[in-house]
Write a protein that holds these residues in place. Sequence first.
Motif, PDB file in Angstrom:
ATOM      1  N   VAL A 244       0.852  -1.192   0.000  1.00 29.58           N
ATOM      2  CA  VAL A 244       0.000   0.000   0.000  1.00 29.58           C
ATOM      3  C   VAL A 244       0.886   1.239   0.000  1.00 29.58           C
ATOM      4  N   ILE A 245       0.570   2.191  -0.882  1.00 28.31           N
ATOM      5  CA  ILE A 245       1.308   3.452  -0.942  1.00 28.31           C
ATOM      6  C   ILE A 245       0.321   4.595  -0.775  1.00 28.31           C
ATOM      7  N   LEU A 246       0.450   5.359   0.326  1.00 32.07           N
ATOM      8  CA  LEU A 246      -0.349   6.553   0.548  1.00 32.07           C
ATOM      9  C   LEU A 246       0.328   7.700  -0.192  1.00 32.07           C
ATOM     10  N   THR A 247      -0.428   8.387  -1.056  1.00 36.39           N
ATOM     11  CA  THR A 247       0.196   9.304  -2.010  1.00 36.39           C
ATOM     12  C   THR A 247       0.273  10.754  -1.541  1.00 36.39           C
ATOM     13  N   GLY A 248      -0.057  11.030  -0.281  1.00 39.39           N
ATOM     14  CA  GLY A 248       0.052  12.392   0.223  1.00 39.39           C
ATOM     15  C   GLY A 248      -1.302  13.008   0.516  1.00 39.39           C
ATOM     16  N   THR A 249      -1.263  14.128   1.240  1.00 37.67           N
ATOM     17  CA  THR A 249      -2.507  14.760   1.674  1.00 37.67           C
ATOM     18  C   THR A 249      -2.553  16.216   1.228  1.00 37.67           C
ATOM     19  N   PRO A 250      -3.753  16.764   0.980  1.00 35.44           N
ATOM     20  CA  PRO A 250      -3.901  18.173   0.613  1.00 35.44           C
ATOM     21  C   PRO A 250      -3.891  19.073   1.850  1.00 35.44           C
ATOM     22  N   PRO A 251      -4.011  20.403   1.661  1.00 35.24           N
ATOM     23  CA  PRO A 251      -3.995  21.323   2.802  1.00 35.24           C
ATOM     24  C   PRO A 251      -5.225  21.185   3.677  1.00 35.24           C
ATOM     25  N   GLY A 252      -5.117  21.755   4.888  1.00 36.02           N
ATOM     26  CA  GLY A 252      -6.247  21.799   5.804  1.00 36.02           C
ATOM     27  C   GLY A 252      -6.086  20.971   7.051  1.00 36.02           C
ATOM     28  N   VAL A 253      -4.919  20.359   7.251  1.00 34.51           N
ATOM     29  CA  VAL A 253      -4.726  19.540   8.442  1.00 34.51           C
ATOM     30  C   VAL A 253      -4.695  20.415   9.687  1.00 34.51           C
ATOM     31  N   GLY A 254      -5.017  19.793  10.829  1.00 29.73           N
ATOM     32  CA  GLY A 254      -5.212  20.552  12.062  1.00 29.73           C
ATOM     33  C   GLY A 254      -3.991  21.277  12.568  1.00 29.73           C
ATOM     34  N   VAL A 255      -2.805  20.692  12.367  1.00 28.26           N
ATOM     35  CA  VAL A 255      -1.604  21.282  12.944  1.00 28.26           C
ATOM     36  C   VAL A 255      -1.289  22.656  12.359  1.00 28.26           C
TER      37      VAL A 255
END
Length: 284
Positions: A244-255
């Motif tokens: 499984v390869i997670l390809t990254g996340t877009p903006p808006g994360v809580g930190v």
Amino acid sequence: MKLVQCTYQARSRLGLLTDGDKAVKLLSEETLPTSTVQLLELGTPAHVRELLRAAESSAPTVPLAEVQLRAPVTRPDKVLCICMNYVDLCAEQNQPVPTEPVVFNKFPSCIVGPADDIVLPSATSQLDCEVELAVVIGQRCRAVSREQAADYIFGYTVAHDVSARDWQLHRNGGQWLLGKAMDTFCPLGPSLVTADALEPHALALACRVNGATRQNSTTRQLVFDCHQVVAHISQCLTLLPGDVILTGTPPGVGVFMKPPQFLQRGDVVEGEIEGIGTIRNRVV
């Protein structure tokens, strides 16, 4: 096709979502394995799709409410992740766009199902969420080109890259592993959509916490697309069926919210990707 791993009448089964994702066709235990990894080990993605089509025609159909969906892939050899892989995320953080994929990893033991709980460890006070498109490898893959990579991808699923930001960014000597690989830190699901049924590079994706949208973007924003990521990793590692390869996340994360907002016990996190579906996980 939308492949699922599920429990039906206390037994592990493979199935295919049908009837607008409201029912499951249960695949024969006599002719096919009951785990996705074992299924993928039977041959190329094209061959496995042929096996599924043949099994689908005679598979009994049961309402979705009668089965418990599990993660569509469990016990892969590897869970790999790409960071800073959305152009809009780089802009949000005022960071340069990477010139090559940046790779880290989780452990297979992090994987939980599309409706399973996320356990908030007592070791962290900065739990955060990241919706991601995940690639699932269909056959042994080593040193392939971007043009060849598509032939090695079996399909795609929704992933939640749960992160303990204090451990990721401020502890463990700057190494990300512990902040990314705690138990229950990789919900997957609800299904594994075969690559022939999905265009992965034009999908809307979103993350909601208690119904409020935090992330809302599209895979058109990927810096390195799914085929580039597979090709890049395969120059260094042999990818195996089910990886499984997670390809990254877009903006808006809580930190990076002002002020930062971290997940609390009782929060419900939804990760949704167009054409695949939604995972919903409660923090406990």
